[in-house]
Write an enzyme that holds these catalytic residues in place. Structure first.
Site, PDB file in Angstrom:
ATOM      1  N   ASN A 170       0.939  -1.186  -0.168  1.00  0.00           N
ATOM      2  CA  ASN A 170      -0.093   0.084   0.045  1.00  0.00           C
ATOM      3  C   ASN A 170       0.788   1.151   0.087  1.00  0.00           C
ATOM      4  O   ASN A 170       1.603   1.643   1.235  1.00  0.00           O
ATOM      5  CB  ASN A 170      -0.752   0.068   1.257  1.00  0.00           C
ATOM      6  CG  ASN A 170      -1.750   1.087   1.360  1.00  0.00           C
ATOM      7  OD1 ASN A 170      -1.794   2.036   0.597  1.00  0.00           O
ATOM      8  ND2 ASN A 170      -2.302   1.494   2.505  1.00  0.00           N
TER       9      ASN A 170
ATOM     10  N   LYS B 101       0.084   4.124  -0.315  1.00  0.00           N
ATOM     11  CA  LYS B 101      -0.724   5.418   0.338  1.00  0.00           C
ATOM     12  C   LYS B 101      -0.647   6.593  -0.562  1.00  0.00           C
ATOM     13  O   LYS B 101      -0.388   6.453  -1.899  1.00  0.00           O
ATOM     14  CB  LYS B 101      -0.125   5.630   1.696  1.00  0.00           C
ATOM     15  CG  LYS B 101      -0.198   4.417   2.527  1.00  0.00           C
ATOM     16  CD  LYS B 101       0.171   4.871   4.261  1.00  0.00           C
ATOM     17  CE  LYS B 101       0.171   3.418   4.770  1.00  0.00           C
ATOM     18  NZ  LYS B 101      -0.320   3.255   6.043  1.00  0.00           N
TER      19      LYS B 101
ATOM     20  N   HIS C  52      -9.730   1.061   4.461  1.00  0.00           N
ATOM     21  CA  HIS C  52      -8.579   1.154   4.889  1.00  0.00           C
ATOM     22  C   HIS C  52      -8.848   2.021   6.213  1.00  0.00           C
ATOM     23  O   HIS C  52      -9.590   2.914   6.138  1.00  0.00           O
ATOM     24  CB  HIS C  52      -7.496   1.807   4.150  1.00  0.00           C
ATOM     25  CG  HIS C  52      -6.101   1.858   4.639  1.00  0.00           C
ATOM     26  ND1 HIS C  52      -5.696   2.662   5.585  1.00  0.00           N
ATOM     27  CD2 HIS C  52      -5.053   0.838   4.589  1.00  0.00           C
ATOM     28  CE1 HIS C  52      -4.544   2.348   5.841  1.00  0.00           C
ATOM     29  NE2 HIS C  52      -4.106   1.099   5.412  1.00  0.00           N
TER      30      HIS C  52
ATOM     31  N   GLU D 294      -7.158   4.387   7.500  1.00  0.00           N
ATOM     32  CA  GLU D 294      -6.865   5.722   7.128  1.00  0.00           C
ATOM     33  C   GLU D 294      -8.260   6.443   6.592  1.00  0.00           C
ATOM     34  O   GLU D 294      -8.490   7.751   7.005  1.00  0.00           O
ATOM     35  CB  GLU D 294      -5.662   5.994   6.522  1.00  0.00           C
ATOM     36  CG  GLU D 294      -4.389   5.647   7.207  1.00  0.00           C
ATOM     37  CD  GLU D 294      -3.122   5.299   6.620  1.00  0.00           C
ATOM     38  OE1 GLU D 294      -3.190   5.243   5.367  1.00  0.00           O
ATOM     39  OE2 GLU D 294      -2.421   4.563   7.264  1.00  0.00           O
TER      40      GLU D 294
ATOM     41  N   GLU E  99      -6.023  -5.464  10.315  1.00  0.00           N
ATOM     42  CA  GLU E  99      -5.180  -4.344  10.234  1.00  0.00           C
ATOM     43  C   GLU E  99      -5.498  -3.536  11.591  1.00  0.00           C
ATOM     44  O   GLU E  99      -6.280  -2.490  11.521  1.00  0.00           O
ATOM     45  CB  GLU E  99      -5.137  -3.363   9.181  1.00  0.00           C
ATOM     46  CG  GLU E  99      -4.708  -3.806   7.901  1.00  0.00           C
ATOM     47  CD  GLU E  99      -3.932  -2.865   7.050  1.00  0.00           C
ATOM     48  OE1 GLU E  99      -2.930  -3.123   6.676  1.00  0.00           O
ATOM     49  OE2 GLU E  99      -4.636  -1.977   6.652  1.00  0.00           O
TER      50      GLU E  99
ATOM     51  N   GLY F  52       1.698   2.083  10.724  1.00  0.00           N
ATOM     52  CA  GLY F  52       2.500   3.023  10.477  1.00  0.00           C
ATOM     53  C   GLY F  52       3.166   3.433  11.856  1.00  0.00           C
ATOM     54  O   GLY F  52       3.926   4.332  11.971  1.00  0.00           O
TER      55      GLY F  52
ATOM     56  N   SER G 204       2.777  -2.362  10.473  1.00  0.00           N
ATOM     57  CA  SER G 204       4.424  -2.392  10.829  1.00  0.00           C
ATOM     58  C   SER G 204       4.911  -3.555  10.530  1.00  0.00           C
ATOM     59  O   SER G 204       6.012  -4.090  10.870  1.00  0.00           O
ATOM     60  CB  SER G 204       4.491  -1.970  12.104  1.00  0.00           C
ATOM     61  OG  SER G 204       3.909  -0.952  12.424  1.00  0.00           O
TER      62      SER G 204
HETATM   63  C1  PEP Z   1      -1.248  -0.227   5.618  1.00  0.00           C
HETATM   64  O1  PEP Z   1      -0.952   0.926   5.223  1.00  0.00           O
HETATM   65  O2  PEP Z   1      -2.224  -0.859   5.408  1.00  0.00           O
HETATM   66  C2  PEP Z   1       0.040  -0.594   6.741  1.00  0.00           C
HETATM   67  C3  PEP Z   1      -0.152  -1.611   7.177  1.00  0.00           C
HETATM   68  O3  PEP Z   1       1.084   0.492   6.918  1.00  0.00           O
HETATM   69  P1  PEP Z   1       2.372   0.088   7.943  1.00  0.00           P
HETATM   70  O4  PEP Z   1       2.716  -1.174   6.952  1.00  0.00           O
HETATM   71  O5  PEP Z   1       3.183   1.214   7.446  1.00  0.00           O
HETATM   72  O6  PEP Z   1       2.112  -0.011   9.180  1.00  0.00           O
END
Ligand code: PEP
Length: 250
Positions: free
Chosen positions: A8, A10, A96, A98, A169, A175, A214
């Site tokens: 992803n 972003k 997602h 976010e 997630e 993040g 992460s």
């Molecule tokens: C994501 O954007 O779905 C995500 C899991 O980000 P990160 O790996 O940076 O935590």
């Protein structure tokens, strides 16, 4: 079941940067893609066509990070499934965290997107997960159930089998560098599989459930070895081809 490793990106990467990362990734993999692994790059809308062009002829698929649930119309700023397909992409993310938490998307709107995108022929990466507050209030199962109910109830088994993947997630792990513990991941993924089973019956056993939050080259293989983990959704560590290639091979 095949393992799905998804990036992803972003709101990062211009068209040129996306192409460069995609080309670097393909060069680093040297035509030695692990069997039983699929790879998807979720690029920004503006870089979808450029990314699709860069991966053409490779096993890598491309996806968008959001979609609007209508074929066309007066929806200023939005993008339809047909526009995504027209860019050479075949996947889309729905829900997602976010978008749920920063853009205020409701679970029912995420459900509409999921159903419409599947119907239009896209594969959908449905993201679900709890906030730290919800986890601490013992609401993990209730949150996952509510998010899944709103997104999956009403979908046909056929539509799910053709193109639905679920990414668990935990919001507090995205993040932040705080990866969920193996026990947390095992517990949540078993819950997701169970809830899917209640909603969809035996179809649930064939749907990929990915972990995201992460993930890094250092923790990818131990997470992938856990029960009910059928892939990874990777944000930060997917931005550089070198680290993402290590996760694909993990
Ligand atoms: C994501 O954007 O779905 C995500 C899991 O980000 P990160 O790996 O940076 O935590």
């Amino acid at each position: 079941m095949r393992t799905l490793i998804a990036a992803n990106w972003k709101m990062f990467k211009t068209r040129a940067e996306a192409q460069q990362t995609a080309r670097e990734l393909i060069a680093l993999m040297q035509d030695d893609w692990p069997a039983e692994r699929d790879v998807v790059l979720f690029a920004p809308f503006t870089a979808l066509a450029a990314t699709a062009e860069a991966v053409a002829g490779s096993p890598v698929a491309v996806g968008a990070q959001d979609v609007y649930p209508a074929a066309e119309g007066a929806f200023t700023g939005e993008i339809s499934p047909g526009m995504i397909l027209d860019c050479g992409a075949s996947w889309v993310i729905a829900g997602h965290s976010e978008r749920r938490h920063i853009l205020g998307e409701s679970a029912s709107f995420v459900g509409k997107k999921t159903a419409f995108a599947l119907e239009a022929g896209l594969s959908v990466m449905l993201c679900i997960g709890e906030t730290l507050e919800e986890r601490e209030a013992d609401k993990l199962e209730a949150v996952l159930r509510a998010q899944l109910e709103q997104a999956v109830r009403g979908l046909s088994a056929d539509a799910c089998l053709k193109g639905l993947a679920v990414a668990y997630e935990p919001v507090w792990a995205i993040g932040t560098g705080k990866v969920a513990s193996e026990a947390d991941i095992l517990e949540a993924h078993a819950m997701v599989r169970n809830i899917l089973g209640v909603i969809l019956g035996s179809t649930a056993g064939s749907l990929p459930i990915l972990y995201g939050g992460s993930v890094k080259p250092e923790n990818a293989s131990s997470i992938l070895a856990l029960d009910n983990v059928n892939g990874l959704l990777v944000g930060g560590a997917s931005l550089r081809a070198e680290s993402f290639s290590k996760i694909i091979r993990a």
